[in-house]
Design a protein around this motif. Structure first.
Motif: not given
Lengths: 195, 319
Positions: A93-119
């Protein structure tokens, strides 16, 4: 997690003032260290990556139960993720970066020492919607006025609240020296970007 | 055996050869089966045989093909294949030893046929060249060709009467007028020992449940998998045949409650993005209901349908 407080109290963080950020820890549904972690990530996004309209979410927008941990949401200065199909469409469509607005994003804060799991990842994804709300229902009116004053262009191709590739979040991992790294996590099979 | 490379439907179920009861390694020796499985069942395996003429190189490997235990299990579970203990089957069958003479004769006859066909084609080509220039010569060559075929027939009958242990020339040479049979080395033992019988209860190849669940999940969604060691994961996942596509994901299967180091996730995500792929982790959610595996439901939009398995894809955030 105790349900003593009304979990329905996320806080709006003013991008220009850090004093307001501290208000977020008034609602004690999560342990203090998790709230501090969320604030640390919020500060990093605000000051190092120039994100705007940041806020901390403590309860799920779907079930209104408390989230496994406080999540941050905000608007990045430019889009952090473009689905490959979407990118091709925009190029056609020939759209440029400015033509398309940003989207609000989720951010999940974690610490490196943590253990995570799929659950644990599954639980976080179960608690979130595809697009984070810019404000709480009470604040909606206020927010709408704000948006009218400072319009944020929503994505032309995407229906409001729907994301190509489904739910995603930005995994923010804080190291011991307070370095924060950011990784995009998709819920499900999403083909990679052709950078 | 001679029709190599075609993917005619083999007789089902097919035997998968387990090296021995002590070793969890599964082999395929028949090129028809290998290409058929690749074409119709997304089963790739790994070619592990070197080429006799160039034993040092390992870029282009040949037969046999080693299947991943996951691939072997999937084929057995789907009723496409059954496991045969290669060692004991060979010992048992060779001890009987009744077929060896006949097989050697068959091979000799087949080799002779190949050699004759080759000679004939060579002469046909020569004829084409000479044709038109010298009409008289053409006639003479034709005569010679007729003589040659008579000689070949004679060698055929010699082969039957003589024991086959005598040395055979490697290839027909131009100085020798009579056609010598080519040596054929069969890649499967089926022509000698027949098809191995399917046992009453075919054993299931042992696999790590968490890895197998992810393998099966992706396989049912038409992905192709090869071992992912060179990218530090369990499987490199391709959206189609690896000869046509680049891989999309570097996948690892985990238990639902298995601890994972965030550093591994970050390292994997960073590596994957560096090679234009996604880092995938997946495991079975025991609380999730399994729906019907309906092929229509598994569209681009709903790839998770019909499985209790859940996957997450990780890419570098670029900031």
């Amino acid at each position: 997690m105790p349900l003593s407080q009304p979990s329905h109290s996320p806080t709006q963080a003013d991008p220009t003032s850090t004093a307001k950020v501290a208000e977020g820890c008034g609602t004690a549904t999560h342990p203090a260290y998790l709230q501090a972690l969320a604030r640390e990530v919020q500060h990093n996004l605000l000051h190092q990556h120039n994100w705007t309209s940041l806020r901390i979410h403590t309860s799920s927008p779907l079930s209104h139960e408390p989230l496994p941990r406080p999540l941050v949401s905000g608007l990045p200065p430019h889009r952090i993720y473009v689905h490959p199909d979407e990118q091709i469409e925009e190029l056609k469509q020939g759209l440029k970066e400015e033509d398309v607005g940003v989207e609000r994003e989720w951010v999940l804060p974690t610490r490196l020492k943590e253990k995570w799991s799929l659950r644990r990842f599954g639980e976080v994804f179960d608690g979130i919607s595809e697009e984070p709300a810019a404000s709480t229902p009470d604040e909606t009116q206020e927010e709408e006025e704000e948006e009218a004053a400072m319009p944020v262009q929503t994505h032309v191709n995407v229906k409001h609240g729907k994301r190509r590739g489904g739910k995603r979040l930005l995994l923010a991992t804080v190291g011991d020296d307070s370095t924060v790294v950011y990784y995009i996590v998709h819920d499900g099979i999403v083909k990679p970007r052709q950078n | 055996m001679t029709e190599q490379g075609t993917s005619a439907i083999p007789e089902l179920p097919i035997p998968i050869f387990r090296v021995s009861p002590q070793v969890e390694r599964y082999m395929l020796y028949d090129v028809n089966i290998i290409s058929w499985l690749r074409k119709h069942h997304n089963i790739l395996g790994v070619l592990i045989g070197t080429i006799p003429q160039v034993p040092q190189q390992n870029v282009f490997l040949g037969l046999p093909l080693e299947l991943l235990p996951e691939e072997a299990r999937l084929l057995v579970a789907d009723g496409i294949a059954y496991v045969v203990d290669d060692l004991s089957w060979h010992r048992k069958s060779i001890a009987r030893g009744e077929h060896s003479e006949r097989m050697q004769q068959d091979l000799r006859r087949e080799g002779l046929q190949l050699a004759q066909d080759f000679e004939r084609r060579k002469q046909d080509k020569m004829l084409e060249h000479v044709e038109g220039a010298k009409g008289k010569r053409k006639n003479r060559i034709k005569q010679e060709e007729e003589q040659g075929s008579i000689q070949a027939q004679e060698t055929l009958f010699q082969g039957v009467s003589n024991p086959v242990g005598q040395s055979l020339p490697l290839a027909p040479t131009q100085t020798e007028p009579e056609t010598q049979p080519w040596i054929i080395v069969p890649t499967t033992a089926e022509s000698l020992l027949g098809r191995p019988a399917k046992g009453p209860a075919s054993q299931m190849p042992l696999v790590r449940p968490a890895s197998y669940a992810l393998f099966e999940h992706l396989h049912r969604r038409s992905y192709f998998m090869i071992p992912g060691l060179r990218f530090g994961c369990q499987y490199s996942v391709y959206p189609g045949d690896p000869l046509r596509f680049h891989s999309h994901f570097l996948a690892s299967g985990l238990d639902w409650d298995e601890d994972m180091d965030l550093l591994d996730l970050i390292g994997g995500g960073r590596l994957s993005t560096g090679v234009k792929k996604g880092w995938m982790i997946g495991g079975v959610d025991p609380t999730r209901e399994v729906g019907d595996l309906d092929s229509e439901a598994i569209g681009a939009k709903n790839r998770e349908a019909g499985s209790a398995l859940r996957t997450f894809c990780i890419e570098w955030g670029g900031m």
